[in-house]
Design a protein around this motif. Structure first.
Motif, PDB file in Angstrom:
ATOM      1  N   VAL A  73      19.772  89.631  68.646  1.00  0.00           N
ATOM      2  CA  VAL A  73      20.204  90.593  67.642  1.00  0.00           C
ATOM      3  C   VAL A  73      20.622  89.837  66.391  1.00  0.00           C
ATOM      4  O   VAL A  73      21.412  88.900  66.462  1.00  0.00           O
ATOM      5  CB  VAL A  73      21.380  91.442  68.163  1.00  0.00           C
ATOM      6  CG1 VAL A  73      21.884  92.386  67.087  1.00  0.00           C
ATOM      7  CG2 VAL A  73      20.940  92.230  69.385  1.00  0.00           C
ATOM      8  N   VAL A  74      20.099  90.229  65.241  1.00  0.00           N
ATOM      9  CA  VAL A  74      20.488  89.648  63.969  1.00  0.00           C
ATOM     10  C   VAL A  74      21.070  90.760  63.109  1.00  0.00           C
ATOM     11  O   VAL A  74      20.355  91.661  62.680  1.00  0.00           O
ATOM     12  CB  VAL A  74      19.298  88.987  63.255  1.00  0.00           C
ATOM     13  CG1 VAL A  74      19.741  88.389  61.923  1.00  0.00           C
ATOM     14  CG2 VAL A  74      18.679  87.915  64.131  1.00  0.00           C
TER      15      VAL A  74
ATOM     16  N   VAL B 110      28.921  92.432  66.844  1.00  0.00           N
ATOM     17  CA  VAL B 110      27.565  91.943  67.114  1.00  0.00           C
ATOM     18  C   VAL B 110      27.551  90.423  67.280  1.00  0.00           C
ATOM     19  O   VAL B 110      26.728  89.878  68.008  1.00  0.00           O
ATOM     20  CB  VAL B 110      26.614  92.364  65.968  1.00  0.00           C
ATOM     21  CG1 VAL B 110      25.286  91.642  66.048  1.00  0.00           C
ATOM     22  CG2 VAL B 110      26.370  93.863  66.017  1.00  0.00           C
ATOM     23  N   GLY B 111      28.474  89.726  66.611  1.00  0.00           N
ATOM     24  CA  GLY B 111      28.489  88.271  66.673  1.00  0.00           C
ATOM     25  C   GLY B 111      27.741  87.603  65.544  1.00  0.00           C
ATOM     26  O   GLY B 111      27.335  86.435  65.663  1.00  0.00           O
ATOM     27  N   THR B 112      27.553  88.316  64.421  1.00  0.00           N
ATOM     28  CA  THR B 112      26.863  87.748  63.275  1.00  0.00           C
ATOM     29  C   THR B 112      27.554  86.469  62.813  1.00  0.00           C
ATOM     30  O   THR B 112      28.780  86.414  62.742  1.00  0.00           O
ATOM     31  CB  THR B 112      26.838  88.773  62.126  1.00  0.00           C
ATOM     32  OG1 THR B 112      26.127  89.931  62.563  1.00  0.00           O
ATOM     33  CG2 THR B 112      26.176  88.215  60.888  1.00  0.00           C
ATOM     34  N   THR B 113      26.768  85.468  62.515  1.00  0.00           N
ATOM     35  CA  THR B 113      27.132  84.095  62.091  1.00  0.00           C
ATOM     36  C   THR B 113      27.519  83.193  63.249  1.00  0.00           C
ATOM     37  O   THR B 113      27.795  82.017  63.038  1.00  0.00           O
ATOM     38  CB  THR B 113      28.256  84.047  61.025  1.00  0.00           C
ATOM     39  OG1 THR B 113      29.523  84.297  61.624  1.00  0.00           O
ATOM     40  CG2 THR B 113      27.994  85.004  59.874  1.00  0.00           C
ATOM     41  N   THR B 114      27.522  83.681  64.498  1.00  0.00           N
ATOM     42  CA  THR B 114      27.776  82.782  65.625  1.00  0.00           C
ATOM     43  C   THR B 114      26.457  82.150  66.067  1.00  0.00           C
ATOM     44  O   THR B 114      25.368  82.543  65.626  1.00  0.00           O
ATOM     45  CB  THR B 114      28.415  83.515  66.816  1.00  0.00           C
ATOM     46  OG1 THR B 114      27.486  84.473  67.352  1.00  0.00           O
ATOM     47  CG2 THR B 114      29.680  84.227  66.387  1.00  0.00           C
ATOM     48  N   SER B 115      26.540  81.205  66.970  1.00  0.00           N
ATOM     49  CA  SER B 115      25.363  80.421  67.339  1.00  0.00           C
ATOM     50  C   SER B 115      24.308  81.233  68.062  1.00  0.00           C
ATOM     51  O   SER B 115      23.102  80.972  67.913  1.00  0.00           O
ATOM     52  CB  SER B 115      25.785  79.223  68.198  1.00  0.00           C
ATOM     53  OG  SER B 115      26.458  79.660  69.378  1.00  0.00           O
ATOM     54  N   LYS B 116      24.722  82.231  68.838  1.00  0.00           N
ATOM     55  CA  LYS B 116      23.755  83.031  69.595  1.00  0.00           C
ATOM     56  C   LYS B 116      23.961  84.526  69.380  1.00  0.00           C
ATOM     57  O   LYS B 116      23.566  85.333  70.220  1.00  0.00           O
ATOM     58  CB  LYS B 116      23.839  82.698  71.086  1.00  0.00           C
ATOM     59  CG  LYS B 116      23.454  81.265  71.430  1.00  0.00           C
ATOM     60  CD  LYS B 116      23.540  81.012  72.930  1.00  0.00           C
ATOM     61  CE  LYS B 116      23.192  79.564  73.259  1.00  0.00           C
ATOM     62  NZ  LYS B 116      23.325  79.286  74.720  1.00  0.00           N
TER      63      LYS B 116
ATOM     64  N   ASP C 250      40.583  77.805  61.756  1.00  0.00           N
ATOM     65  CA  ASP C 250      39.224  77.256  61.786  1.00  0.00           C
ATOM     66  C   ASP C 250      38.250  78.182  62.496  1.00  0.00           C
ATOM     67  O   ASP C 250      37.152  77.771  62.870  1.00  0.00           O
ATOM     68  CB  ASP C 250      39.210  75.884  62.457  1.00  0.00           C
ATOM     69  CG  ASP C 250      39.697  75.928  63.903  1.00  0.00           C
ATOM     70  OD1 ASP C 250      40.293  76.955  64.308  1.00  0.00           O
ATOM     71  OD2 ASP C 250      39.494  74.931  64.624  1.00  0.00           O
ATOM     72  N   GLY C 251      38.631  79.461  62.653  1.00  0.00           N
ATOM     73  CA  GLY C 251      37.821  80.399  63.425  1.00  0.00           C
ATOM     74  C   GLY C 251      36.947  81.323  62.620  1.00  0.00           C
ATOM     75  O   GLY C 251      36.409  82.289  63.178  1.00  0.00           O
ATOM     76  N   LEU C 252      36.786  81.067  61.309  1.00  0.00           N
ATOM     77  CA  LEU C 252      35.945  81.918  60.481  1.00  0.00           C
ATOM     78  C   LEU C 252      34.785  81.110  59.895  1.00  0.00           C
ATOM     79  O   LEU C 252      34.951  79.948  59.506  1.00  0.00           O
ATOM     80  CB  LEU C 252      36.757  82.525  59.338  1.00  0.00           C
ATOM     81  CG  LEU C 252      37.788  83.604  59.698  1.00  0.00           C
ATOM     82  CD1 LEU C 252      38.614  83.957  58.472  1.00  0.00           C
ATOM     83  CD2 LEU C 252      37.090  84.847  60.262  1.00  0.00           C
ATOM     84  N   SER C 253      33.625  81.744  59.816  1.00  0.00           N
ATOM     85  CA  SER C 253      32.476  81.112  59.165  1.00  0.00           C
ATOM     86  C   SER C 253      32.398  81.495  57.695  1.00  0.00           C
ATOM     87  O   SER C 253      31.721  80.840  56.909  1.00  0.00           O
ATOM     88  CB  SER C 253      31.179  81.500  59.871  1.00  0.00           C
ATOM     89  OG  SER C 253      31.030  82.907  59.879  1.00  0.00           O
TER      90      SER C 253
ATOM     91  N   PRO D 232      34.138  85.852  62.262  1.00  0.00           N
ATOM     92  CA  PRO D 232      34.535  84.732  63.117  1.00  0.00           C
ATOM     93  C   PRO D 232      33.326  83.883  63.502  1.00  0.00           C
ATOM     94  O   PRO D 232      32.206  84.404  63.672  1.00  0.00           O
ATOM     95  CB  PRO D 232      35.152  85.413  64.348  1.00  0.00           C
ATOM     96  CG  PRO D 232      35.512  86.791  63.888  1.00  0.00           C
ATOM     97  CD  PRO D 232      34.474  87.156  62.873  1.00  0.00           C
ATOM     98  N   ASN D 233      33.543  82.596  63.646  1.00  0.00           N
ATOM     99  CA  ASN D 233      32.520  81.701  64.174  1.00  0.00           C
ATOM    100  C   ASN D 233      32.681  81.597  65.687  1.00  0.00           C
ATOM    101  O   ASN D 233      33.442  82.356  66.298  1.00  0.00           O
ATOM    102  CB  ASN D 233      32.603  80.335  63.493  1.00  0.00           C
ATOM    103  CG  ASN D 233      33.998  79.711  63.604  1.00  0.00           C
ATOM    104  OD1 ASN D 233      34.771  80.043  64.512  1.00  0.00           O
ATOM    105  ND2 ASN D 233      34.323  78.821  62.671  1.00  0.00           N
ATOM    106  N   ASP D 234      31.995  80.669  66.301  1.00  0.00           N
ATOM    107  CA  ASP D 234      32.097  80.523  67.757  1.00  0.00           C
ATOM    108  C   ASP D 234      33.537  80.268  68.189  1.00  0.00           C
ATOM    109  O   ASP D 234      34.007  80.822  69.198  1.00  0.00           O
ATOM    110  CB  ASP D 234      31.208  79.373  68.238  1.00  0.00           C
ATOM    111  CG  ASP D 234      29.730  79.730  68.267  1.00  0.00           C
ATOM    112  OD1 ASP D 234      29.350  80.720  67.605  1.00  0.00           O
ATOM    113  OD2 ASP D 234      28.965  79.032  68.947  1.00  0.00           O
ATOM    114  N   ILE D 235      34.243  79.432  67.438  1.00  0.00           N
ATOM    115  CA  ILE D 235      35.643  79.149  67.777  1.00  0.00           C
ATOM    116  C   ILE D 235      36.469  80.424  67.696  1.00  0.00           C
ATOM    117  O   ILE D 235      37.284  80.724  68.576  1.00  0.00           O
ATOM    118  CB  ILE D 235      36.219  78.077  66.837  1.00  0.00           C
ATOM    119  CG1 ILE D 235      35.514  76.737  67.062  1.00  0.00           C
ATOM    120  CG2 ILE D 235      37.720  77.933  67.020  1.00  0.00           C
ATOM    121  CD1 ILE D 235      35.878  75.679  66.034  1.00  0.00           C
TER     122      ILE D 235
END
Length: 472
Positions: free
Chosen positions: A250-251, A291-297, A440-443, A448-451
């Motif tokens: 999903v993107v 959705v997890g947008t900007t995370t690795s998967k 450090d948890g935002l992209s 949020p990023n993976d962290i």
């Protein structure tokens, strides 16, 4: 209400009626045999009743409200099978039972959750290993509430053919299943799970797609721009039983490519087996953060997926990048209207809520509504409406309304929760998320990023687990 006779269990284990098991065809290599509880040699430690509608055959088993109340079936089967127990539980509490096969407990304290009313029936499934020939399957209540009302036991033997209609494939989340040859996942995080025999497995796709897959619980493998018959085992596996999970990428809420499942291809003579049952179901409602947008998967590294995996639950993200709570005139996809749909696309059909019942629903909405001119009054009213819609679809679920991580519409979210609480729904909760996302948890300024997602999941998982425990 439940029947409560003052008789001993030994004396009660005599209620049997004459009859024979019924066989059903369920697809290639698999067959299902039904054992009605009112038909010998089944035994019911209570009465065969018919005072509620919707049962199969001539009645159902209504046991005493006591620890040890039991139902026992005698079945004939080859070694591998799936047991499917149809039951009704009109109380608000779980009616757990130890499930034993040939005297050995194979599922201690199995949950038989509320179905809302005594006229509403559902099925609990469990893959087991049986002896070739005669076997006994026994359900024994572990609490003073006794058993749920038991209708029948289905025993499915053999394996499936890997087609979209294969009962051994579990489609987690919302899928459009109107075309029996092509199932389409409708929201982020929807995935399929099954087990299979043999050394290879291939995935039949219609057109080009990106996807993730995991075999035997291993790391997710990412494939890009694949189509046709996609080999998921370029290096053949050891002979034996294996598990498979497939999730289409999903993107920002949209599927990259043609996310259409058309079946599995197995080795000659191989078959599918049932996926292991989950401990419950949790649904996450939101926007690009969910959705997890900007995370690795994307969806696979978002907090909802992480929480579900950590707790052993079926999980899905009813979410789309850019989504709002409120459907707006300038075109923001509003979950106030789209929540009931099988997907977010215009014209999507309604989701069939009989496919599963969520034990917990987590809402994270409001980040995008500001940019679409949604007033605080409109937001609060729509939030109340969404809470009521969710309650109508999931009568027993705990509903958790998260404070948005950017702190938008917080008083209105709290007021919406309070409004439904004041109206009598006490199973809706506001969740303060202050400090959940580390520095450090935002992209970027929003996502949020993976962290960040791992940190959110660490905070949210015990809350979800506690609410599941409170309704079990």
């Amino acid at each position: 209400m439940k029947w409560l006779p003052k008789i001993s269990l030994l004396a009660a284990m005599t209620t049997v009626l004459a009859g024979a098991p019924i066989a059903f065809a369920t697809g290639a290599h698999a067959a299902t045999t039904r054992y009605e509880v009112e038909s010998a040699p089944a035994v019911c430690s209570g009465a065969i009743a018919a005072n509620h509608s919707g049962y199969s055959g001539s009645g159902f088993c209504d046991t005493p409200n006591a620890v040890g109340s039991a139902v026992q079936f005698t079945i004939d089967s080859p070694a591998a099978a799936t047991l499917s127990i149809r039951y009704a539980n009109g109380t608000t509490a779980d009616r757990p039972a130890d499930i034993s096969v040939n005297g050995a407990v194979v599922q201690p304290g199995a949950g038989f959750e509320s179905t809302g009313t005594w006229d509403a029936w559902t099925t609990r499934s469990l893959p087991v290993q049986l002896n070739v020939g005669t076997n006994t399957v026994r359900l024994a209540a572990t609490t003073a509430g006794g058993l749920a009302n038991i209708d029948y036991l289905d025993v499915t033997t053999g394996g499936g053919d890997g087609s979209p209609t294969d009962p051994n494939i579990r489609f987690v989340g919302r899928w459009d299943t109107r075309d029996s040859t092509a199932y389409v996942p409708g929201w982020a995080g929807a995935h399929l799970k099954t087990a299979f025999t043999g050394t290879t497995v291939k995935l039949k796709q219609r057109n080009t797609i990106d996807l993730y897959y995991s075999i035997d619980g291993g790391p997710d493998v990412y494939l890009q721009n694949v189509s046709g018959t996609v080999n998921l085992t370029p290096t053949p596996l050891a002979a034996g039983n294996h598990t498979l999970r497939v999730s289409y990428r999903v993107v920002a809420g949209s599927y990259h490519g043609d996310a259409v499942f058309r079946g599995l291809v197995l080795d000659p003579g191989a078959r599918t087996l049932p996926a292991a049952p989950a401990r419950g179901t949790v649904e996450f409602v939101g926007d690009s953060i969910t959705v997890g947008t900007t995370t690795s998967k994307n969806a696979l590294t978002a907090y909802g997926w992480l929480v579900g995996e950590q707790l052993g639950l079926d999980h899905m993200q009813v979410a789309q990048g850019g989504a709002c709570l409120v459907s707006t005139a300038d075109g923001c996809v509003g979950l106030d209207r789209r929540f009931v749909k099988v997907s977010a696309v215009d014209g999507a059909v309604d989701h069939d809520f009989s496919r599963y019942q969520a034990g917990v629903v987590v809402i994270n909405l409001g980040t995008n509504d500001v940019g679409h001119g949604v007033s605080t009054t409109q937001f609060q009213s729509s939030y109340v409406g969404l809470l009521r819609t969710i309650r109508g679809k999931y009568p027993q679920a705990a509903i958790l309304a998260l404070q948005t991580f950017r702190g938008r519409y917080v008083p209105q979210t709290q007021a919406a929760v309070q409004a439904v609480n004041n109206a009598g729904d006490r199973n809706v909760f506001f969740v303060n998320t202050d400090g959940w996302v580390p520095p450090d948890g935002l992209s970027d300024s929003v996502h949020p990023n993976d962290i960040g997602h791992r940190a959110i999941a660490a905070k949210l998982a015990p809350i979800v687990a506690a609410h599941l425990a409170s309704i079990s």
